[in-house]
Design an enzyme around this catalytic site. Structure first.
Site, PDB file in Angstrom:
ATOM      1  N   LEU A  84      36.492  35.781  44.330  1.00  0.00           N
ATOM      2  CA  LEU A  84      37.346  34.634  43.945  1.00  0.00           C
ATOM      3  C   LEU A  84      36.843  33.285  43.975  1.00  0.00           C
ATOM      4  O   LEU A  84      37.416  32.246  43.872  1.00  0.00           O
ATOM      5  CB  LEU A  84      38.507  34.752  44.747  1.00  0.00           C
ATOM      6  CG  LEU A  84      39.326  36.085  44.438  1.00  0.00           C
ATOM      7  CD1 LEU A  84      40.625  35.979  45.438  1.00  0.00           C
ATOM      8  CD2 LEU A  84      39.541  36.538  43.015  1.00  0.00           C
ATOM      9  N   ILE A  87      31.230  30.695  40.701  1.00  0.00           N
ATOM     10  CA  ILE A  87      29.953  30.730  40.787  1.00  0.00           C
ATOM     11  C   ILE A  87      29.203  29.561  40.431  1.00  0.00           C
ATOM     12  O   ILE A  87      29.275  28.891  39.444  1.00  0.00           O
ATOM     13  CB  ILE A  87      29.338  31.907  39.786  1.00  0.00           C
ATOM     14  CG1 ILE A  87      30.004  33.195  40.261  1.00  0.00           C
ATOM     15  CG2 ILE A  87      28.036  31.940  39.856  1.00  0.00           C
ATOM     16  CD1 ILE A  87      29.972  33.995  41.482  1.00  0.00           C
ATOM     17  N   ASN A 101      31.468  39.839  35.407  1.00  0.00           N
ATOM     18  CA  ASN A 101      32.919  39.729  35.880  1.00  0.00           C
ATOM     19  C   ASN A 101      33.943  40.559  35.342  1.00  0.00           C
ATOM     20  O   ASN A 101      33.833  40.942  34.060  1.00  0.00           O
ATOM     21  CB  ASN A 101      33.314  38.240  35.825  1.00  0.00           C
ATOM     22  CG  ASN A 101      34.671  38.029  36.824  1.00  0.00           C
ATOM     23  OD1 ASN A 101      34.848  38.436  37.830  1.00  0.00           O
ATOM     24  ND2 ASN A 101      35.506  37.323  35.978  1.00  0.00           N
ATOM     25  N   HIS A 103      38.211  40.815  34.574  1.00  0.00           N
ATOM     26  CA  HIS A 103      39.113  39.978  34.824  1.00  0.00           C
ATOM     27  C   HIS A 103      40.492  40.767  34.543  1.00  0.00           C
ATOM     28  O   HIS A 103      40.491  41.727  33.380  1.00  0.00           O
ATOM     29  CB  HIS A 103      39.171  38.744  33.704  1.00  0.00           C
ATOM     30  CG  HIS A 103      40.172  37.752  34.049  1.00  0.00           C
ATOM     31  ND1 HIS A 103      40.444  36.888  35.128  1.00  0.00           N
ATOM     32  CD2 HIS A 103      41.297  37.530  33.411  1.00  0.00           C
ATOM     33  CE1 HIS A 103      41.455  36.137  34.879  1.00  0.00           C
ATOM     34  NE2 HIS A 103      42.051  36.794  33.972  1.00  0.00           N
TER      35      HIS A 103
HETATM   36  C1  GAR Z   1      40.868  43.349  40.136  1.00  0.00           C
HETATM   37  O1  GAR Z   1      41.841  43.551  39.574  1.00  0.00           O
HETATM   38  C2  GAR Z   1      40.075  42.204  39.458  1.00  0.00           C
HETATM   39  O2  GAR Z   1      40.123  42.265  38.208  1.00  0.00           O
HETATM   40  C3  GAR Z   1      40.495  40.979  39.917  1.00  0.00           C
HETATM   41  O3  GAR Z   1      40.867  41.164  41.238  1.00  0.00           O
HETATM   42  C4  GAR Z   1      40.859  42.449  41.570  1.00  0.00           C
HETATM   43  C5  GAR Z   1      40.340  42.926  42.710  1.00  0.00           C
HETATM   44  O4  GAR Z   1      40.752  44.406  42.920  1.00  0.00           O
HETATM   45  N1  GAR Z   1      39.617  39.688  39.708  1.00  0.00           N
HETATM   46  C6  GAR Z   1      40.149  38.562  39.448  1.00  0.00           C
HETATM   47  O5  GAR Z   1      41.289  38.302  39.247  1.00  0.00           O
HETATM   48  C7  GAR Z   1      39.167  37.549  39.108  1.00  0.00           C
HETATM   49  N2  GAR Z   1      39.800  36.560  38.408  1.00  0.00           N
HETATM   50  P1  GAR Z   1      39.527  45.270  44.028  1.00  0.00           P
HETATM   51  O6  GAR Z   1      39.414  44.513  45.123  1.00  0.00           O
HETATM   52  O7  GAR Z   1      40.613  46.335  44.259  1.00  0.00           O
HETATM   53  O8  GAR Z   1      38.538  45.708  42.997  1.00  0.00           O
END
Ligand code: GAR
Length: 185
Positions: A84, A87, A101, A103
């Protein structure tokens, strides 16, 4: 054998799927997992697979300490799996076109600052969208704006809560992220 590092801030369910996928691979190896949160559950998941971990703060990331660590470990690819922090340019400069990444929405919709995790799914629900999905993309200096590598969609039922939307999106992430990473190596 390509060397992959994962950066993650939270639970790490995607990181776990990636570790599982490459556990016995002869193409790539997960060499380290870094997190900006000391108590991120992803660090526990890493132990299960014997993957070394490290933690760092925002300043260290911005000052290049993380970049140095990745270079020291001869990392080829950096995977952001629920990471989060923004970078910094020093990391992008050393890994141009080699940071990926995921998203949890169909970019360019629902991207940008503040759009992460449940915030995304709540916004999607609020807008009454009929579908949502995942976007896997290369990372550049702007949030969620790098070249898109892959997208997959899922339909939303009017009755779906934001949590149910999140579950559908997670299922897509778990199915596709490891194989798209492999196709990029
Ligand atoms: C995931 O859904 C990913 O796409 C999102 O965080 C979650 C992490 O889940 N990423 C973002 O929102 C980036 N902007 P996890 O820790 O269970 O893999």
């Amino acid at each position: 054998m390509k060397k992959i590092a994962i950066l993650a801030s939270g639970s790490g369910s995607n990181a776990e799927k990636i570790m599982e996928h490459f556990q016995f691979s002869d193409k790539a190896q997960i060499v380290q997992i870094g997190s900006n949160k000391e108590d991120a559950y992803v660090l526990e998941r890493a132990k299960k697979y014997g993957v070394p971990t490290f933690t760092f703060n925002k300043t260290a990331l911005e000052q290049g300490t993380v970049t140095e660590k990745l270079i020291e470990n001869q990392v080829d690819w950096v995977i952001l799996a629920g990471f989060l922090l923004k970078i910094p340019q020093n990391l992008i400069n050393k890994f141009p076109n080699n940071i990926i990444n995921i998203h949890p929405a169909l970019l360019p919709k629902y991207g940008g600052i503040g759009m992460y995790g449940m915030n995304v799914h709540s916004a999607v629900k609020e807008a009454g969208e009929k579908e949502t999905g995942i976007t896997i993309h290369l990372v550049n200096e702007n949030y969620d704006e790098g070249k898109i590598i892959f997208q997959a969609a899922t339909s939303i039922d009017e009755k779906d809560s934001a949590e149910e939307i999140a579950q559908k999106v997670h299922a897509l992430e778990h199915k596709y992220f490891p194989q798209i990473i492999e196709s990029m190596l």
